[in-house]
Write a protein that holds these residues in place. Sequence first.
Motif, PDB file in Angstrom:
ATOM      1  N   TYR A 247       0.546  -1.544  -0.052  1.00 19.91           N
ATOM      2  CA  TYR A 247      -0.208   0.165   0.056  1.00 19.91           C
ATOM      3  C   TYR A 247       0.861   1.526   0.075  1.00 19.91           C
ATOM      4  O   TYR A 247       0.921   1.788  -0.935  1.00 19.91           O
ATOM      5  CB  TYR A 247      -0.863   0.180   1.067  1.00 19.91           C
ATOM      6  CG  TYR A 247      -1.200  -1.227   1.667  1.00 19.91           C
ATOM      7  CD1 TYR A 247      -1.473  -1.805   2.651  1.00 19.91           C
ATOM      8  CD2 TYR A 247      -1.214  -2.263   0.463  1.00 19.91           C
ATOM      9  CE1 TYR A 247      -1.546  -3.060   2.839  1.00 19.91           C
ATOM     10  CE2 TYR A 247      -1.474  -3.573   0.714  1.00 19.91           C
ATOM     11  CZ  TYR A 247      -1.782  -3.798   1.841  1.00 19.91           C
ATOM     12  OH  TYR A 247      -1.718  -5.195   2.444  1.00 19.91           O
ATOM     13  N   PRO A 248       1.075   1.471   1.273  1.00 18.04           N
ATOM     14  CA  PRO A 248       1.685   2.951   1.098  1.00 18.04           C
ATOM     15  C   PRO A 248       2.840   2.972   0.462  1.00 18.04           C
ATOM     16  O   PRO A 248       4.169   3.100   0.818  1.00 18.04           O
ATOM     17  CB  PRO A 248       1.888   3.307   2.444  1.00 18.04           C
ATOM     18  CG  PRO A 248       1.093   2.290   3.249  1.00 18.04           C
ATOM     19  CD  PRO A 248       1.227   0.964   2.518  1.00 18.04           C
ATOM     20  N   THR A 249       2.918   2.636  -0.825  1.00 20.79           N
ATOM     21  CA  THR A 249       4.269   2.423  -1.576  1.00 20.79           C
ATOM     22  C   THR A 249       4.543   3.722  -2.101  1.00 20.79           C
ATOM     23  O   THR A 249       3.990   5.001  -1.920  1.00 20.79           O
ATOM     24  CB  THR A 249       4.047   1.694  -2.518  1.00 20.79           C
ATOM     25  OG1 THR A 249       3.176   2.236  -3.711  1.00 20.79           O
ATOM     26  CG2 THR A 249       3.521   0.465  -2.113  1.00 20.79           C
ATOM     27  N   ASN A 250       5.586   3.937  -2.874  1.00 21.79           N
ATOM     28  CA  ASN A 250       6.177   4.829  -3.582  1.00 21.79           C
ATOM     29  C   ASN A 250       5.283   5.061  -4.477  1.00 21.79           C
ATOM     30  O   ASN A 250       4.194   4.689  -4.700  1.00 21.79           O
ATOM     31  CB  ASN A 250       7.548   4.397  -4.000  1.00 21.79           C
ATOM     32  CG  ASN A 250       7.448   3.168  -4.600  1.00 21.79           C
ATOM     33  OD1 ASN A 250       6.464   2.677  -4.657  1.00 21.79           O
ATOM     34  ND2 ASN A 250       8.416   2.678  -5.062  1.00 21.79           N
ATOM     35  N   GLN A 251       5.789   5.742  -5.576  1.00 16.72           N
ATOM     36  CA  GLN A 251       4.808   6.091  -6.597  1.00 16.72           C
ATOM     37  C   GLN A 251       5.387   5.418  -7.711  1.00 16.72           C
ATOM     38  O   GLN A 251       5.629   5.919  -8.737  1.00 16.72           O
ATOM     39  CB  GLN A 251       4.829   7.443  -6.735  1.00 16.72           C
ATOM     40  CG  GLN A 251       6.172   8.081  -6.760  1.00 16.72           C
ATOM     41  CD  GLN A 251       5.872   9.222  -6.121  1.00 16.72           C
ATOM     42  OE1 GLN A 251       5.742   9.391  -4.848  1.00 16.72           O
ATOM     43  NE2 GLN A 251       6.036  10.339  -6.480  1.00 16.72           N
ATOM     44  N   ASP A 252       5.182   4.159  -8.194  1.00 15.79           N
ATOM     45  CA  ASP A 252       5.350   3.609  -9.191  1.00 15.79           C
ATOM     46  C   ASP A 252       3.958   3.648 -10.139  1.00 15.79           C
ATOM     47  O   ASP A 252       3.044   2.801  -9.563  1.00 15.79           O
ATOM     48  CB  ASP A 252       5.790   2.250  -9.514  1.00 15.79           C
ATOM     49  CG  ASP A 252       5.212   1.255  -8.084  1.00 15.79           C
ATOM     50  OD1 ASP A 252       4.794   2.003  -7.176  1.00 15.79           O
ATOM     51  OD2 ASP A 252       5.038   0.217  -8.365  1.00 15.79           O
ATOM     52  N   ASP A 253       3.663   4.773 -10.464  1.00 11.29           N
ATOM     53  CA  ASP A 253       2.156   4.982 -11.109  1.00 11.29           C
ATOM     54  C   ASP A 253       1.894   3.715 -11.979  1.00 11.29           C
ATOM     55  O   ASP A 253       2.662   3.565 -12.699  1.00 11.29           O
ATOM     56  CB  ASP A 253       1.990   6.226 -11.815  1.00 11.29           C
ATOM     57  CG  ASP A 253       2.460   7.283 -10.894  1.00 11.29           C
ATOM     58  OD1 ASP A 253       2.449   6.969  -9.565  1.00 11.29           O
ATOM     59  OD2 ASP A 253       2.504   8.431 -11.293  1.00 11.29           O
ATOM     60  N   LEU A 254       0.876   3.744 -11.942  1.00 10.93           N
ATOM     61  CA  LEU A 254       0.570   2.463 -12.705  1.00 10.93           C
ATOM     62  C   LEU A 254      -0.694   3.085 -13.512  1.00 10.93           C
ATOM     63  O   LEU A 254      -1.616   3.172 -12.726  1.00 10.93           O
ATOM     64  CB  LEU A 254       0.298   1.265 -12.068  1.00 10.93           C
ATOM     65  CG  LEU A 254      -0.436   0.107 -12.935  1.00 10.93           C
ATOM     66  CD1 LEU A 254       0.369  -1.202 -12.329  1.00 10.93           C
ATOM     67  CD2 LEU A 254      -1.597  -0.126 -12.858  1.00 10.93           C
ATOM     68  N   ALA A 598      -3.640   0.812  -7.409  1.00 11.48           N
ATOM     69  CA  ALA A 598      -3.770   2.289  -7.006  1.00 11.48           C
ATOM     70  C   ALA A 598      -4.547   2.401  -5.546  1.00 11.48           C
ATOM     71  O   ALA A 598      -4.275   3.354  -4.788  1.00 11.48           O
ATOM     72  CB  ALA A 598      -4.714   2.824  -8.236  1.00 11.48           C
ATOM     73  N   VAL A 599      -5.327   1.442  -5.364  1.00 13.08           N
ATOM     74  CA  VAL A 599      -6.017   1.627  -4.154  1.00 13.08           C
ATOM     75  C   VAL A 599      -5.060   1.088  -3.082  1.00 13.08           C
ATOM     76  O   VAL A 599      -4.920   1.667  -1.906  1.00 13.08           O
ATOM     77  CB  VAL A 599      -7.220   0.700  -3.777  1.00 13.08           C
ATOM     78  CG1 VAL A 599      -7.641   0.517  -2.518  1.00 13.08           C
ATOM     79  CG2 VAL A 599      -8.106   0.937  -4.816  1.00 13.08           C
ATOM     80  N   GLU A 600      -4.032   0.365  -3.247  1.00 16.91           N
ATOM     81  CA  GLU A 600      -3.054  -0.079  -2.181  1.00 16.91           C
ATOM     82  C   GLU A 600      -2.270   0.977  -1.839  1.00 16.91           C
ATOM     83  O   GLU A 600      -2.028   1.451  -0.862  1.00 16.91           O
ATOM     84  CB  GLU A 600      -2.214  -1.132  -2.717  1.00 16.91           C
ATOM     85  CG  GLU A 600      -2.758  -2.385  -2.771  1.00 16.91           C
ATOM     86  CD  GLU A 600      -2.000  -3.574  -3.745  1.00 16.91           C
ATOM     87  OE1 GLU A 600      -2.080  -4.702  -3.212  1.00 16.91           O
ATOM     88  OE2 GLU A 600      -1.098  -2.920  -4.240  1.00 16.91           O
ATOM     89  N   LYS A 601      -1.851   1.873  -2.839  1.00 18.67           N
ATOM     90  CA  LYS A 601      -1.379   3.139  -2.651  1.00 18.67           C
ATOM     91  C   LYS A 601      -2.042   4.187  -2.182  1.00 18.67           C
ATOM     92  O   LYS A 601      -1.691   4.889  -1.111  1.00 18.67           O
ATOM     93  CB  LYS A 601      -0.669   3.426  -3.934  1.00 18.67           C
ATOM     94  CG  LYS A 601       0.314   4.680  -3.799  1.00 18.67           C
ATOM     95  CD  LYS A 601       1.254   4.906  -5.020  1.00 18.67           C
ATOM     96  CE  LYS A 601       0.330   5.246  -6.307  1.00 18.67           C
ATOM     97  NZ  LYS A 601       1.075   5.090  -7.601  1.00 18.67           N
ATOM     98  N   LEU A 602      -3.054   4.370  -2.470  1.00 19.68           N
ATOM     99  CA  LEU A 602      -3.927   5.588  -2.408  1.00 19.68           C
ATOM    100  C   LEU A 602      -4.850   5.423  -1.328  1.00 19.68           C
ATOM    101  O   LEU A 602      -5.561   6.346  -0.567  1.00 19.68           O
ATOM    102  CB  LEU A 602      -4.435   6.396  -3.387  1.00 19.68           C
ATOM    103  CG  LEU A 602      -3.592   6.832  -4.698  1.00 19.68           C
ATOM    104  CD1 LEU A 602      -4.413   6.845  -5.754  1.00 19.68           C
ATOM    105  CD2 LEU A 602      -2.860   7.864  -4.326  1.00 19.68           C
ATOM    106  N   GLY A 603      -5.161   4.385  -1.132  1.00 27.52           N
ATOM    107  CA  GLY A 603      -6.220   4.170   0.012  1.00 27.52           C
ATOM    108  C   GLY A 603      -7.867   4.210  -0.651  1.00 27.52           C
ATOM    109  O   GLY A 603      -7.883   4.630  -1.986  1.00 27.52           O
TER     110      GLY A 603
END
Length: 684
Positions: A247-254, A598-603
């Motif tokens: 989740y709160p990962t860096n940003q490897d945008d996908l 994306a959700v993992e990253k952004l919530g």
Amino acid sequence: MVLQKRLDYGFNGYQVPPVPRATRSARRRGSFKKKHEENQICAFDLLAIVAGKLLLDKKIAPSSSNTSADKDQCAVINSAVKNKWQDVEKSLKVEACDQGSSDNNIYVSDLSHVHRQGCSSKESLVTQNDLNLGLASALTKPDCAERSNAERLVSGQTKNEIGTFASKAEGDSSEYREFGDCKSEAATKRAVKDEPHKSGMVQSSTVVNMCNLEDPVVLDAKPPALVSSDSRAKVPSCGNRISNSSYPTNQDDLHVVSRDDDENSSGCTHPITTKKFFRPAPRIGDRRIRKFLASKCWKVAPRLKDATVSNSDGNFKPVFRKRQNCYRHQRSERIYPFKKRKHFAYSSPSNSDGGMSCEFVSDFSLKGSNGDASVSRSRMHGGQRTSFLPRDSHVKLRIKSFSVPEFLIEIPESSTVGSLKRTVMEAVTAILGSGLHVGVLLQGKKVREDNKTLRQTGISHNNQLDALGFCLEPNPSQTPPSLSPGDSPFLLQCDTPQPIRRYPPPTGEVHQDICADPEPHVNNLGNYIESDHDSAPSPTDTSMDKSTNSKALVAVPAMNVEALAVVPAHQKSKRSEIAQRRIRRPFSVTEVEALVHAVEKLGTGRWRDVKLQAFDNAKHRTYVDLKDKWKTLVHTARISPQQRRGAPVPQELLDRVLTAHAYWSQQQAKQQFKHQQAETCLLL
DNA sequence: ATTAGGG
DNA sequence: CCCTAAT
């Protein structure tokens, strides 16, 4: 080329996106709205292809085709038309527009009431109303007797391979003010007078519209300039790098690079005016016309010129189908998603009761005269399924165009032209949007077995493919058994193969119905090519695109329409809202992956951002859609695999969904807790 | 315009 | 997917 473009859509199962609900769209962001509008345009394009093919005629029509022979033919036709129309109460006049050029269409008009909305008499109606002819069929009144005449006429014409002959029926329409672009009646009339009886005409392609109008209504569907921009949409080919981050990962945008239909429709460059057509203006007055308009059928006549032009071979042997069943396409909610609307309260199979019918003959041989016709991704790949053979010959096909199946419309006489337009539009959109099946006909027989190879079926590279035909058929599933569905509404014929390019083996996207069933009303179509153009780029899509842009396949579209849907004119109730449900576009695994990522990253709770980050290119995915999808994903992940339906989502993804969901739920809870504490503190 | 949830 | 309510 224009046609090409459209074909692409049609053949690929492009589904015309529904017109967004006004209310909904209003709430949508501008960008979304815009997309939808584009969709509409695309839908329109399809309609154009389908309904009229006149575009082609117009474009490729030789401007100087008034040979004496042509004139003779015209004279014959003209008089035939005149006679025909003279039977009608209103005296009608046959006018031939020989405006010098591209359109030498014949118009039949009621002298006393001619409304050439939005166009001057000097202008080519065809130019402005490409759709008219096609749509006109829906405005006529049935008349069996007349029909035979019409047919005769047509057939004669066919034999002579006369050129284009398009008649346009116009009539008195009391409510045409709805059109902003329409000229004043007076002016129109004047204009008409100015150019009485012209006699020239004839053109390539034969389009005869013999209609009996008791009270003709002018359909002024002004099509967009179809055009042009042939530039093929560039499709982002790829793109989804999915990393397994937490989740709160860096940003490897996908990003889900989506090759969206909407987007790709870049080729659909239409004047803004198009929108007007789609977006029905507020209705005016109430329509309670009970004119029953039903179209009977479209006939196809070969075009000499075309044949000539096409280097393939001048023999067009259009596959004609007998119009036996008028396929009453009774839409189900799904296919005809107009909200809250009753469909087909009646519509007896043979609306002969005082209905109006008309004979609409049209030449569907869209052979691009310019030979430019090139290819479209619509061409079917004639590969063979037996892919293990070392040397597998390929069948080359070219399909030039498809037309939309015939359908019937019923609308009150008091309806405004605008409402008529909308009705037709809705009907067409419904038909197109519901998904059509592609049928394959070999030697006139419907081929059904999808699993047979082309070779087994008899479609091989060294066969004369002129016996091969394609047709678009209504989706059977949407067709109530009660109404005997007509069979192939459309037939496209392929004539000799023109080796131009090789196509990859069948991708499986092209489904064919293979089965030798001469039986017409068998309506078991094969899988139709569905618009799987969802956003996620798929290898298939990509390949399709590539192959698509190449040269052409040979195709001779000759078709004959059979039937279709009955569109209940507006039930006086809620007819105004042209709301359509959006087409269903299942999320692909790729998209799910992108979403999960994306959700993992952004919530959860930041759908806007999710959309922007991962689905920015997927126009048809709104943040609400993403949110909903997440919701269902969570649900899916919680239920047992056996209970899941639809395309299976990798368990791995579902696991991530649950994990992410739990994680963010927790975060959310924490946040709330903190806020509460803060508030409490403040209060204290 | 977004978000959240029910349908 | 749609629709509504609440932000």
